[in-house]
Design a protein around this motif. Structure first.
Motif, mmCIF file in Angstrom:
data_model
loop_
_atom_site.group_PDB
_atom_site.id
_atom_site.type_symbol
_atom_site.label_atom_id
_atom_site.label_comp_id
_atom_site.label_asym_id
_atom_site.label_seq_id
_atom_site.Cartn_x
_atom_site.Cartn_y
_atom_site.Cartn_z
ATOM 1 N N VAL A 76 1.830 -2.949 -10.451
ATOM 2 C CA VAL A 76 0.656 -3.029 -9.584
ATOM 3 C C VAL A 76 0.705 -4.417 -8.950
ATOM 4 O O VAL A 76 0.001 -5.346 -9.386
ATOM 5 N N GLY A 88 -0.463 1.456 -3.971
ATOM 6 C CA GLY A 88 -0.345 0.169 -4.661
ATOM 7 C C GLY A 88 0.138 0.239 -6.095
ATOM 8 O O GLY A 88 0.209 -0.796 -6.757
ATOM 9 N N THR A 143 2.757 -10.089 -16.682
ATOM 10 C CA THR A 143 2.074 -10.729 -15.563
ATOM 11 C C THR A 143 3.111 -11.057 -14.493
ATOM 12 O O THR A 143 4.114 -11.719 -14.786
ATOM 13 N N ASN A 180 0.790 -1.229 0.000
ATOM 14 C CA ASN A 180 0.000 0.000 0.000
ATOM 15 C C ASN A 180 0.823 1.282 0.000
ATOM 16 O O ASN A 180 0.338 2.344 -0.395
ATOM 17 N N TYR A 226 8.373 -11.502 -13.428
ATOM 18 C CA TYR A 226 7.222 -11.248 -14.299
ATOM 19 C C TYR A 226 7.558 -11.663 -15.715
ATOM 20 O O TYR A 226 8.718 -11.690 -16.123
ATOM 21 N N ASP A 239 -0.307 -6.021 -6.273
ATOM 22 C CA ASP A 239 -1.456 -6.727 -5.711
ATOM 23 C C ASP A 239 -2.392 -7.277 -6.781
ATOM 24 O O ASP A 239 -3.230 -8.139 -6.505
ATOM 25 N N GLN A 240 -2.259 -6.767 -8.008
ATOM 26 C CA GLN A 240 -3.058 -7.302 -9.118
ATOM 27 C C GLN A 240 -2.209 -8.076 -10.114
ATOM 28 O O GLN A 240 -2.689 -8.441 -11.198
ATOM 29 N N ASN A 241 -0.950 -8.322 -9.732
ATOM 30 C CA ASN A 241 -0.016 -9.086 -10.572
ATOM 31 C C ASN A 241 0.145 -8.490 -11.974
ATOM 32 O O ASN A 241 0.351 -9.225 -12.949
ATOM 33 N N ILE A 242 0.061 -7.171 -12.037
ATOM 34 C CA ILE A 242 0.168 -6.494 -13.338
ATOM 35 C C ILE A 242 1.387 -5.577 -13.347
ATOM 36 O O ILE A 242 1.684 -4.902 -12.352
#
Ligand code: FER
Length: 169
Positions: free
Chosen positions: A78, A59, A132, A2, A14, A80-83
């Motif tokens: 990002v 985030g 990803t 956060n 990734y 927490d969204q695996n992006i």
């Protein structure tokens, strides 16, 4: 994740949508270590690259830097969204002779700097890609064990499988 403090000390793997697999360790507030596991410059690895590291909003993080090769990179994470979305701006010569840059760069800084003068810069080869995120660890800041050896085939799976005990804290 956060705050900027959560991101500093993070370790991520990734895969870009073009198939290139990269590993990033956010070593401290202005330094990254990384390994490149597949793609145009697979096998390249670097420690102690200076970078600009910021939080955009909660985030969402951005890391930007310019390499001794002349390659410029700007990455938006990002976690927490695996992006992730990254843009890599390769000088013409790195696109034509990626082999020159595939090394433990810290031992070849002079070669990178002479090559960027000797060979062509333009037109640049721009690679904008989503990725990803397949691994997020928190080994903490200034941990020299995170990126400590050359990449090998299967290394990222070994990391995801927890085979690097020092990364599990
Ligand atoms: C990345 C994209 C590019 C990255 C590093 C680079 C660790 C470096 C490229 C180069 O030096 O040629 O996502 O993350």
């Amino acid at each position: 994740m956060n705050t900027l403090k959560d991101f500093i000390g993070a370790h991520m793997i990734y895969t870009y949508d073009n198939g290139w697999e990269y590993e990033m360790y956010v070593k401290n507030e202005n330094t990254i270590d990384y390994r490149i596991h597949s793609g145009m410059v697979a096998g390249r690895w670097v420690k102690d690259q200076q970078a600009d590291i910021v939080q955009i909003i909660a985030g969402v993080y951005k890391i930007s830097w310019t390499e001794p090769t002349g390659t410029d990179v700007s990455l938006n994470f990002v976690p927490d969204q695996n992006i992730m979305h990254g843009v890599i701006f390769f000088p013409k010569w790195v696109h034509e002779r990626p082999d020159i840059t595939v090394c433990y760069q810290n031992d070849y800084i002079d070669l990178m700097e002479t090559s960027r003068e000797k060979y062509d810069t333009y037109p640049k080869y721009v690679v904008p890609e989503f990725a990803t995120i397949t691994y997020v660890g928190q080994p903490g800041t200034n941990n020299e064990q995170v990126i400590a050896e050359a990449p090998y085939n299967g290394m990222t799976q070994d990391i995801r499988d927890g085979k690097f005990a020092m990364l599990n804290n």
